[in-house]
Scaffold this motif. Structure first.
Motif, short mmCIF file in Angstrom:
data_model
loop_
_atom_site.label_atom_id
_atom_site.label_comp_id
_atom_site.label_asym_id
_atom_site.label_seq_id
_atom_site.Cartn_x
_atom_site.Cartn_y
_atom_site.Cartn_z
N VAL A 1 0.54 -1.10 -0.46
CA VAL A 1 -0.03 0.14 -0.39
C VAL A 1 0.41 1.30 -0.16
O VAL A 1 0.47 2.35 -0.80
N GLY A 2 1.61 0.75 0.99
CA GLY A 2 2.94 2.20 1.17
C GLY A 2 3.35 2.73 -0.43
O GLY A 2 3.41 3.77 -0.49
N GLY A 3 4.24 1.82 -1.47
CA GLY A 3 4.62 1.71 -2.64
C GLY A 3 4.17 2.25 -3.35
O GLY A 3 3.85 2.81 -4.02
N ARG A 4 2.42 1.45 -3.20
CA ARG A 4 1.08 2.59 -4.54
C ARG A 4 0.94 3.79 -4.19
O ARG A 4 0.77 4.78 -5.12
N LEU A 5 1.03 4.30 -3.02
CA LEU A 5 0.42 5.74 -2.50
C LEU A 5 2.07 6.36 -3.05
O LEU A 5 1.35 7.54 -3.70
N LYS A 6 3.33 5.96 -2.79
CA LYS A 6 3.56 7.07 -3.13
C LYS A 6 4.08 7.08 -4.80
O LYS A 6 3.98 8.30 -4.53
N ASN A 7 3.90 5.92 -5.29
CA ASN A 7 3.70 6.53 -6.98
C ASN A 7 3.12 7.14 -7.26
O ASN A 7 3.13 7.54 -8.13
N ARG A 8 1.32 6.74 -6.33
CA ARG A 8 0.34 7.80 -6.91
C ARG A 8 0.90 9.22 -6.89
O ARG A 8 0.55 9.59 -7.48
N ILE A 9 1.24 9.72 -5.57
CA ILE A 9 1.18 10.83 -5.40
C ILE A 9 2.29 11.08 -6.00
O ILE A 9 2.77 12.53 -6.08
N ALA A 10 3.82 10.45 -6.36
CA ALA A 10 4.76 10.94 -7.40
C ALA A 10 4.16 11.57 -8.63
O ALA A 10 4.21 12.80 -9.05
N SER A 11 2.94 10.66 -8.85
CA SER A 11 2.53 11.14 -10.35
C SER A 11 1.61 12.21 -10.49
O SER A 11 1.07 13.43 -11.23
N VAL A 12 0.85 12.38 -9.44
CA VAL A 12 0.09 13.42 -9.18
C VAL A 12 0.51 14.53 -8.14
O VAL A 12 -0.01 16.10 -9.58
N GLY B 1 4.03 15.28 -9.06
CA GLY B 1 5.23 16.04 -9.71
C GLY B 1 6.05 15.71 -8.62
O GLY B 1 7.38 16.26 -9.32
N ILE B 2 5.98 15.47 -7.22
CA ILE B 2 7.69 15.55 -6.42
C ILE B 2 7.49 14.12 -5.41
O ILE B 2 6.32 13.52 -5.32
N SER B 3 8.63 13.45 -5.33
CA SER B 3 8.53 12.50 -4.39
C SER B 3 8.81 12.02 -3.40
O SER B 3 9.13 13.99 -2.19
N ALA B 4 8.27 11.32 -2.55
CA ALA B 4 7.60 12.45 -1.00
C ALA B 4 8.33 10.47 0.02
O ALA B 4 7.92 9.18 -1.11
N ARG B 5 8.57 10.62 0.72
CA ARG B 5 8.60 9.35 1.43
C ARG B 5 6.74 9.56 2.69
O ARG B 5 6.56 10.09 2.74
N ILE B 6 6.81 7.95 2.20
CA ILE B 6 5.78 7.88 3.18
C ILE B 6 5.73 6.90 4.06
O ILE B 6 6.09 6.12 3.86
N LYS B 7 4.80 7.03 5.41
CA LYS B 7 5.03 6.83 6.50
C LYS B 7 2.99 6.15 6.77
O LYS B 7 2.90 7.67 7.24
N LEU B 8 3.09 5.46 7.02
CA LEU B 8 2.21 4.42 7.44
C LEU B 8 2.54 4.76 9.08
O LEU B 8 3.16 4.50 9.68
#
Ligand code: DLL
Length: 432
Positions: free
Chosen positions: A390-401, A403-410
């Motif tokens: 889930v964390g990985g998918r969220l990271k990708n989705r956030i990067a695509s929407v 336009g920057i990468s973020a670290r996700i902490k669940l």
């Protein structure tokens, strides 16, 4: 040094006349070609011909970002699409970006204003301009590019990132002017220092930095570290892109190019215009744009205008540094980010709750974004593997929407502090 002495030093009285003439023709253009503006003016019972003095502008309604979204993508264009030669876009408050368009004349006008801006930083045909603003939908890269070509300088269209290569080309190509966000410039400076580069020995002489807020402290650092003069440049895609205003050699505020843009400062609460010297929200009306004219656009940027005479001889009013915003927009690594964009992504995910916290910090001069997200109760006890996924998918989705990468902490359910008033969505630890 002027690019266009006549307009840059125009007597203020004559400038006002020019502005009024251009304002009236812009109002005609939007009234006749953009249903949104016709409706807004009809509702107020005003027609373009009612605007007889500059003071009358107060009667015209404001335009806000939501209006651009409601008319997504091309609804506010004032020319048929076959006259639009380019579009750009910037992030909106949710998934859809804000789209703007340009005719051939608009592109030419923009290149001219960017040439004017670069000339203010000392650029001539002899310069090598390393353009490290991002190329693409963002206006920074191409905006600077066309202006630099118009000056006749040599442009290095390297775009953002790729720090080692930036430093290598800066030396090999003998770049004299660097254009990028101030935070990236600082990052380049420190990476260069770490690599043993002595910037004082390079021909680099000026930097044209903008697209995000910065401070006098940062200016001093940049000037010392890179051994340059660092200039502030301002703009926004809705109004044109970079080159709406620019600092001159006096470095005491940015001259707003008033022959093309009408600037007002308003009280963000009441919408009432404020006099020079008072802090408020900056509002722009374009005076010459064809494809995407914009009327009384509320930028959400907080600043102060002054009409005090400037030693450089330019007569255009100056705006001070942008000190804040009236909304929650963040600029992270030069990219505009609205917390609500994250929220709408979380709502797409069944495993998470729309409870989140954006933690922004600066690590080694680069912006860093961490997003804390609550896992839904029913998924919390689930397999670690699934949560990782889930964390990985969220990271990708956030990067695509975003336009920057973020670290996700669940994080566990109900661990992000709730607020009784306005939810606290952002912790910004950056010191600029
Ligand atoms: O940032 C255009 C630009 C590109 C300006 C390159 C300068 C250099 P947008 O992506 O639409 O356009 O973001 C516009 O960025 O409303 C301000 O909040 C902020 N901003 C732009 N320049 C400055 C600056 C480009 N010099 C939004 N200081 C604006 C502070 C700035 N904030």
């Amino acid at each position: 040094m002027y690019w266009d002495r006549e307009y840059e030093t125009m007597h203020r009285e004559k400038l006002r006349e020019l502005q009024l003439e251009r304002l009236r023709s812009t109002l005609d253009r939007v009234y006749n070609n953009v249903p949104f503006y016709k409706k807004a003016m009809d509702e107020r019972g005003i027609a373009p011909s009612d605007i007889r003095t500059m003071d009358d502008i107060k009667r015209i309604p404001f335009t806000v970002k939501q209006d651009l979204r409601d008319n997504y993508p091309f609804g506010l264009f004032a020319v048929p699409m076959d006259e639009v030669v380019r579009v750009h876009a910037s992030s909106g408050t949710t998934g859809k970006p804000t789209v703007v368009g340009y005719t051939k004349n608009d592109i030419n006008m923009w290149a001219n204003l960017m040439a004017r801006s670069l000339t203010m930083a000392g650029a001539t045909r002899g310069d090598v301009i390393q353009n490290a603003y991002g190329y693409g939908l963002f206006t920074g890269g191409m905006g600077v590019h066309y202006g630099a070509e118009m000056v006749g300088a040599t442009v290095v269209p390297i775009s953002g990132g790729n720090t080692d290569k930036q430093l290598m080309l800066m030396q090999d190509f003998s770049s004299t002017i660097l254009t990028c966000t101030p935070s990236y410039a600082l990052f380049l400076a420190e990476e260069g220092e770490n690599a043993g580069l002595d910037f004082a020995k390079l021909p680099l002489k000026a930097g044209v930095f903008g697209a995000e807020p910065w401070s006098e402290r940062m200016r001093q650092q940049l000037e010392a570290k890179l051994s340059i003069k660092a200039y502030d440049i301002y703009g926004l895609s809705e109004v044109m892109g970079p080159g709406v205003s620019m600092e001159c050699r006096c470095q005491q505020g940015m001259h707003i190019f008033e022959d093309h843009f009408l600037a007002e400062i308003i009280d963000p609460g009441t919408g009432e215009p404020l006099p020079f010297g008072q802090q408020g929200e900056l509002v722009f009306t374009s005076l010459t744009k064809e494809a995407f004219p914009i009327i009384r656009y509320r930028t959400r940027d907080i600043t102060v205008l002054t009409d005090e005479v400037c030693d450089c001889g330019r007569t255009h009013v100056r705006m001070r540094r942008v000190t804040g915003r009236t909304d929650d927009m963040l600029i992270i690594r030069g990219v505009n980010v609205f917390p609500s964009q994250v929220e709408s992504i979380l709502l797409e995910f069944g495993e998470t709750e729309p409870h989140y916290l954006l933690v922004v910090d600066r690590r080694g001069n680069l912006d860093d974004l961490e997003i804390l997200v609550e896992i839904s109760e029913k998924w919390f006890s689930d397999k670690v593997r699934h949560l990782e996924e889930v964390g990985g998918r969220l990271k990708n989705r956030i990067a695509s929407v975003l336009g920057i990468s973020a670290r996700i902490k669940l994080v566990e359910p109900r661990t992000i502090p709730r607020s009784e008033g306005k939810a606290m969505r952002v912790v910004d630890k950056r010191e600029i």
